[in-house]
Design an enzyme around this catalytic site. Structure first.
Site, PDB file in Angstrom:
ATOM      1  N   GLY A  12       0.821  -1.201   0.000  1.00  0.00           N
ATOM      2  CA  GLY A  12       0.000   0.000   0.000  1.00  0.00           C
ATOM      3  C   GLY A  12       0.855   1.250   0.000  1.00  0.00           C
ATOM      4  O   GLY A  12       1.791   1.359   0.785  1.00  0.00           O
ATOM      5  N   THR A 141       5.212   1.910   5.975  1.00  0.00           N
ATOM      6  CA  THR A 141       3.861   1.413   6.170  1.00  0.00           C
ATOM      7  C   THR A 141       3.076   2.354   7.057  1.00  0.00           C
ATOM      8  O   THR A 141       3.546   2.730   8.129  1.00  0.00           O
ATOM      9  CB  THR A 141       3.808  -0.013   6.757  1.00  0.00           C
ATOM     10  OG1 THR A 141       2.442  -0.364   7.019  1.00  0.00           O
ATOM     11  CG2 THR A 141       4.607  -0.146   8.042  1.00  0.00           C
ATOM     12  N   ASP A 143       0.605   1.427   8.541  1.00  0.00           N
ATOM     13  CA  ASP A 143       0.146   0.582   9.646  1.00  0.00           C
ATOM     14  C   ASP A 143       1.063   0.654  10.866  1.00  0.00           C
ATOM     15  O   ASP A 143       0.669   0.253  11.962  1.00  0.00           O
ATOM     16  CB  ASP A 143       0.024  -0.875   9.192  1.00  0.00           C
ATOM     17  CG  ASP A 143      -1.085  -1.071   8.174  1.00  0.00           C
ATOM     18  OD1 ASP A 143      -2.148  -0.451   8.342  1.00  0.00           O
ATOM     19  OD2 ASP A 143      -0.886  -1.815   7.212  1.00  0.00           O
ATOM     20  N   MET A 189      -8.262   2.496   8.730  1.00  0.00           N
ATOM     21  CA  MET A 189      -7.523   1.296   8.323  1.00  0.00           C
ATOM     22  C   MET A 189      -6.779   0.656   9.498  1.00  0.00           C
ATOM     23  O   MET A 189      -6.406   1.320  10.460  1.00  0.00           O
ATOM     24  CB  MET A 189      -6.524   1.639   7.223  1.00  0.00           C
ATOM     25  CG  MET A 189      -7.137   1.838   5.855  1.00  0.00           C
ATOM     26  SD  MET A 189      -5.847   2.231   4.637  1.00  0.00           S
ATOM     27  CE  MET A 189      -6.798   2.178   3.123  1.00  0.00           C
ATOM     28  N   GLY A 190      -6.524  -0.634   9.361  1.00  0.00           N
ATOM     29  CA  GLY A 190      -5.781  -1.381  10.368  1.00  0.00           C
ATOM     30  C   GLY A 190      -6.358  -2.770  10.550  1.00  0.00           C
ATOM     31  O   GLY A 190      -7.410  -2.934  11.157  1.00  0.00           O
ATOM     32  N   ARG A 191      -5.662  -3.781   9.996  1.00  0.00           N
ATOM     33  CA  ARG A 191      -6.178  -5.146  10.044  1.00  0.00           C
ATOM     34  C   ARG A 191      -6.013  -5.761  11.430  1.00  0.00           C
ATOM     35  O   ARG A 191      -6.987  -6.176  12.058  1.00  0.00           O
ATOM     36  CB  ARG A 191      -5.465  -6.007   8.993  1.00  0.00           C
ATOM     37  CG  ARG A 191      -5.957  -7.453   8.940  1.00  0.00           C
ATOM     38  CD  ARG A 191      -5.176  -8.267   7.927  1.00  0.00           C
ATOM     39  NE  ARG A 191      -5.347  -7.779   6.582  1.00  0.00           N
ATOM     40  CZ  ARG A 191      -4.424  -7.120   5.889  1.00  0.00           C
ATOM     41  NH1 ARG A 191      -3.247  -6.878   6.431  1.00  0.00           N
ATOM     42  NH2 ARG A 191      -4.650  -6.702   4.668  1.00  0.00           N
ATOM     43  N   GLN A 302      -6.521   8.337   3.734  1.00  0.00           N
ATOM     44  CA  GLN A 302      -5.581   8.467   4.844  1.00  0.00           C
ATOM     45  C   GLN A 302      -4.141   8.135   4.455  1.00  0.00           C
ATOM     46  O   GLN A 302      -3.210   8.484   5.187  1.00  0.00           O
ATOM     47  CB  GLN A 302      -6.022   7.608   6.017  1.00  0.00           C
ATOM     48  CG  GLN A 302      -6.145   6.131   5.730  1.00  0.00           C
ATOM     49  CD  GLN A 302      -7.169   5.445   6.630  1.00  0.00           C
ATOM     50  OE1 GLN A 302      -7.047   5.469   7.840  1.00  0.00           O
ATOM     51  NE2 GLN A 302      -8.168   4.817   6.034  1.00  0.00           N
TER      52      GLN A 302
END
Length: 409
Positions: A12, A141, A143, A189-191, A302
């Site tokens: 991403g 990332t 994340d 977002m955020g798995r 974002q």
């Protein structure tokens, strides 16, 4: 280095991943590298010998400054998983064949967990087969879930966007002062790691009440407790704004988004493609409380908002690319550049090179002690950690009223 180098981008995109490419290029030219190639669409494109030379774009300093202000992946990204080495040696030999063809001594790969796995496998193959080429990981990332490094380039800018946008959503939702509040659920977002959603806590200040609740995937999501919280807020407030990670899951392990859609697609790495958590919860709130409920999904905004990027993030993204080249020049391979915080007041951060084997395929979560006891907020320790990462701005170069971007021809 006497030969050439190549840099690629994977996974991403972020608002600052192009700054890392700029850093790689700048350092390479400083040490006398002849040609700096870019992979078109990461290792997947590299295997098809899709390369471009970066000098025509970046030899003018304006090109580097424009690249820093360009969102997404200038070179093009991919989500390509390198196969296991055993039984797939031809794929790896193809990488080295292309490197030899273009006299490439070192490959730099900017990405997250899966990208670092690519660096690990390529460096392992080189070591096992006596190949002289080197491989370096450049962290990236939004994340923020790579281990060892204090934080990841890309996170600060995404966190800045989330905090700023959530603050605007809160202001909008407070405008009407209705007797019955509108419940606004914002999906971030955020798995499996809640770093991005945690950034919602940065919206709170002397001019903003902040989010009423923040739910991270590090804690099991209790739907009954969530509904009780919403009902209480609905009875006591005229505006309710809740931030929720797309990856929140219930006790049996299912993601909340799967409650509305069991047929969730997966990518090449087996990761479920999640969306719809806020929409599901908004429908649930409306059905069970009668309150007006709205779902907002920040989605790709974002990670693409370079117009609101953190200057700290831009500078550090440039630095990790720059220092990856210096590490390779010193003979290092199979490593990733880490950001090492060594001061908070004032904020200070350096870099070092770390063994890729301790980083690839390892996810770092938000520390449990940074999540409030009720499971729907963040402590001051998180604020102290994250606030320096969102500081500073770099204004876009506006042309005809919109930001100018550097585009690959």
């Amino acid at each position: 280095m006497k030969g050439n180098i190549v840099v690629g981008q994977s996974g991403g995109p972020t608002a600052v991943i192009n700054s890392s490419v700029a850093g790689v290029y700048a350092a390479a030219k400083q040490i006398g590298v002849k040609k700096v190639y870019g992979m078109v669409h990461g290792i997947e494109g590299f295997l098809e010998d899709k390369l471009i030379e970066l000098e025509p774009y970046l030899e003018d300093p304006t090109g580097i400054e424009l690249l820093k202000r360009t969102p997404s992946a200038f070179l093009g990204s991919c989500r390509f998983k390198m196969p296991k080495i055993e039984g797939n040696e031809a794929v790896y030999e193809k990488v080295f064949e292309i490197m030899e063809k273009h006299d490439i001594e070192c490959l730099f790969y900017a990405g997250g967990n899966d990208s670092m796995d690519t660096v690990k496998m390529l460096s392992d193959y080189a070591a096992a087969h006596g190949k002289p080429q080197r491989f370096m990981g450049v962290p990236k990332t939004i994340d923020n879930d790579l281990p060892v490094t204090d934080h990841c380039p890309g996170y600060g800018s995404a966190a800045k966007y989330i905090a700023s946008s959530l603050k605007e959503v809160i202001r909008d939702n407070e405008s009407f002062g209705a007797k019955k509040p509108t419940v606004c659920i914002v999906e971030i977002m955020g798995r499996n790691a809640g770093w991005l959603t945690a950034a919602a806590a940065l919206a709170k200040g002397d001019d903003c009440s902040g989010a009423d609740a923040i739910y991270l995937p590090e804690k099991v999501f209790d739907i009954d407790a969530f509904m009780a919280k919403v009902k209480h807020l609905g009875e006591t407030k005229s505006s309710v704004v809740i931030a929720v990670s797309e990856g929140v899951h219930i006790a049996d392990g299912r993601y909340v988004c799967e409650l509305a859609n069991e047929n969730v697609a997966v990518d090449a790495f087996g990761h479920k493609q999640m969306s719809g958590t806020a929409a599901y919860l908004a429908q649930l709130v409306a059905a069970q409380t009668g309150l007006k409920a709205r779902a907002i999904e920040f989605s790709t905004l974002q990670r693409a908002a370079t117009h609101l990027a953190s200057l700290t993030d831009i500078n550090e993204a440039f630095q990790v690319g720059h220092d990856a080249v210096l590490a390779a020049e010193a003979g290092k391979t199979g490593m990733m550049i880490t950001l090492d915080r060594n001061g908070d007041d004032p904020y200070q951060c350096g870099t070092s090179a770390y063994d890729i084997h301790a980083i690839a395929n390892v996810e770092r979560s938000v520390p449990a002690e940074w999540i409030t006891e009720d499971g729907c907020g963040l402590t001051e320790d998180y604020i102290k950690y994250a606030r320096p990462l969102i500081m500073g701005e770099l204004l876009p170069m506006f042309v005809n009223g919109t930001p100018r971007h550097l585009v690959r021809k």
